[in-house]
Design a protein around this motif. Structure first.
Motif, PDB file in Angstrom:
ATOM      1  N   ASP A  18      -4.280   6.237  -1.355  1.00  0.00           N
ATOM      2  CA  ASP A  18      -3.628   4.933  -1.324  1.00  0.00           C
ATOM      3  C   ASP A  18      -3.698   4.242  -2.679  1.00  0.00           C
ATOM      4  O   ASP A  18      -4.735   4.272  -3.341  1.00  0.00           O
ATOM      5  N   THR A  19      -2.600   3.620  -3.054  1.00  0.00           N
ATOM      6  CA  THR A  19      -2.552   2.733  -4.205  1.00  0.00           C
ATOM      7  C   THR A  19      -2.166   1.361  -3.666  1.00  0.00           C
ATOM      8  O   THR A  19      -1.127   1.217  -3.009  1.00  0.00           O
ATOM      9  N   VAL A  20      -3.007   0.367  -3.920  1.00  0.00           N
ATOM     10  CA  VAL A  20      -2.791  -0.964  -3.369  1.00  0.00           C
ATOM     11  C   VAL A  20      -2.490  -1.940  -4.502  1.00  0.00           C
ATOM     12  O   VAL A  20      -3.187  -1.961  -5.519  1.00  0.00           O
ATOM     13  N   VAL A  21      -1.440  -2.733  -4.326  1.00  0.00           N
ATOM     14  CA  VAL A  21      -1.085  -3.784  -5.276  1.00  0.00           C
ATOM     15  C   VAL A  21      -0.969  -5.083  -4.480  1.00  0.00           C
ATOM     16  O   VAL A  21      -0.338  -5.121  -3.424  1.00  0.00           O
ATOM     17  N   GLU A  22      -1.613  -6.137  -4.989  1.00  0.00           N
ATOM     18  CA  GLU A  22      -1.557  -7.426  -4.307  1.00  0.00           C
ATOM     19  C   GLU A  22      -1.046  -8.499  -5.255  1.00  0.00           C
ATOM     20  O   GLU A  22      -1.338  -8.479  -6.444  1.00  0.00           O
ATOM     21  N   LEU A  23      -0.284  -9.427  -4.695  1.00  0.00           N
ATOM     22  CA  LEU A  23       0.306 -10.522  -5.459  1.00  0.00           C
ATOM     23  C   LEU A  23       0.220 -11.785  -4.633  1.00  0.00           C
ATOM     24  O   LEU A  23       0.474 -11.759  -3.425  1.00  0.00           O
ATOM     25  N   THR A  29       0.855  -1.184   0.000  1.00  0.00           N
ATOM     26  CA  THR A  29       0.000   0.000   0.000  1.00  0.00           C
ATOM     27  C   THR A  29       0.891   1.234   0.000  1.00  0.00           C
ATOM     28  O   THR A  29       1.684   1.434   0.920  1.00  0.00           O
ATOM     29  N   GLN A  30       0.794   2.041  -1.042  1.00  0.00           N
ATOM     30  CA  GLN A  30       1.554   3.293  -1.137  1.00  0.00           C
ATOM     31  C   GLN A  30       0.602   4.455  -0.862  1.00  0.00           C
ATOM     32  O   GLN A  30      -0.449   4.556  -1.482  1.00  0.00           O
ATOM     33  N   TRP A  36      10.940  13.416  -0.324  1.00  0.00           N
ATOM     34  CA  TRP A  36       9.985  12.402   0.091  1.00  0.00           C
ATOM     35  C   TRP A  36       9.041  12.094  -1.067  1.00  0.00           C
ATOM     36  O   TRP A  36       8.557  12.996  -1.749  1.00  0.00           O
ATOM     37  N   GLN A  37       8.793  10.811  -1.295  1.00  0.00           N
ATOM     38  CA  GLN A  37       7.915  10.386  -2.387  1.00  0.00           C
ATOM     39  C   GLN A  37       6.583   9.834  -1.887  1.00  0.00           C
ATOM     40  O   GLN A  37       5.533  10.244  -2.348  1.00  0.00           O
ATOM     41  N   PHE A  38       6.654   8.873  -0.961  1.00  0.00           N
ATOM     42  CA  PHE A  38       5.440   8.274  -0.430  1.00  0.00           C
ATOM     43  C   PHE A  38       5.780   7.381   0.756  1.00  0.00           C
ATOM     44  O   PHE A  38       6.931   7.086   1.022  1.00  0.00           O
ATOM     45  N   TYR A  39       4.727   6.991   1.464  1.00  0.00           N
ATOM     46  CA  TYR A  39       4.839   6.022   2.549  1.00  0.00           C
ATOM     47  C   TYR A  39       4.398   4.687   1.983  1.00  0.00           C
ATOM     48  O   TYR A  39       3.383   4.610   1.275  1.00  0.00           O
ATOM     49  N   ASN A  40       5.141   3.636   2.259  1.00  0.00           N
ATOM     50  CA  ASN A  40       4.795   2.311   1.750  1.00  0.00           C
ATOM     51  C   ASN A  40       4.623   1.358   2.923  1.00  0.00           C
ATOM     52  O   ASN A  40       5.423   1.365   3.861  1.00  0.00           O
TER      53      ASN A  40
END
Length: 152
Positions: A19-24, A11-12, A126-130
């Motif tokens: 939030d941008t969420v990627v799941e694998l 989650t970024q 700073w870019q994002f929190y992951n």
């Protein structure tokens, strides 16, 4: 070595709080050495890291993430510390600084999870929190790998 199912949720959160969420979900391998627990799995195009193998080494108070293949990186996460890593991509190298705010390890005999939460900066900006949540469980269809030796 134990065959496992690895579920990864990344989650970024950007500066706007979006939030941008990627799941694998991937098959993988798990084994332990005296010093660390190892989780190995292949990334996919879904994560943007196709043709890349990820190894997570879990120590008592830190986690090391190794990526090899199309994208290569070695990064260590320690609670409250900033560590710098170089991400090698097909387009060149990018220097990343990561300040770890969350580090939770609950992993025994190939079952459990690892949680990392960290700020990512590139070039001092700073870019994002992951937040990275990795859960593993035994692959009940395959279980342990065995090596078969023939005696002639």
């Amino acid at each position: 070595m134990k065959r496992v199912i690895v579920s990864v949720k990344s989650t970024q959160r950007d500066a706007d709080g979006e939030d941008t969420v990627v799941e694998l979900v991937s098959s993988g391998k798990y084994y332990e050495t005296v010093l660390a627990k190892h989780i190995i799995y292949d990334e996919s195009e879904v994560t943007g890291l196709g043709n890349t193998k990820t190894t997570i080494k879990v120590y008592k108070d830190s986690v090391v993430l190794l990526r090899t293949g199309e994208f290569s990186m070695r990064h260590e996460y320690q609670l409250g510390k900033t560590n710098v890593a170089s991400l090698e991509t097909p387009y060149g190298a990018v220097e990343l600084a990561m300040l770890t705010h969350e580090l939770e390890i609950d992993l025994e005999d190939g079952e459990g999870h690892v949680l990392l939460g960290y700020d990512i900066s590139v070039g001092g900006e700073w870019q994002f929190y992951n937040q990275l949540y990795v859960e593993i469980r035994e692959d009940i269809h395959y279980g342990h790998e065995r090596s078969f030796e023939s005696s002639h």
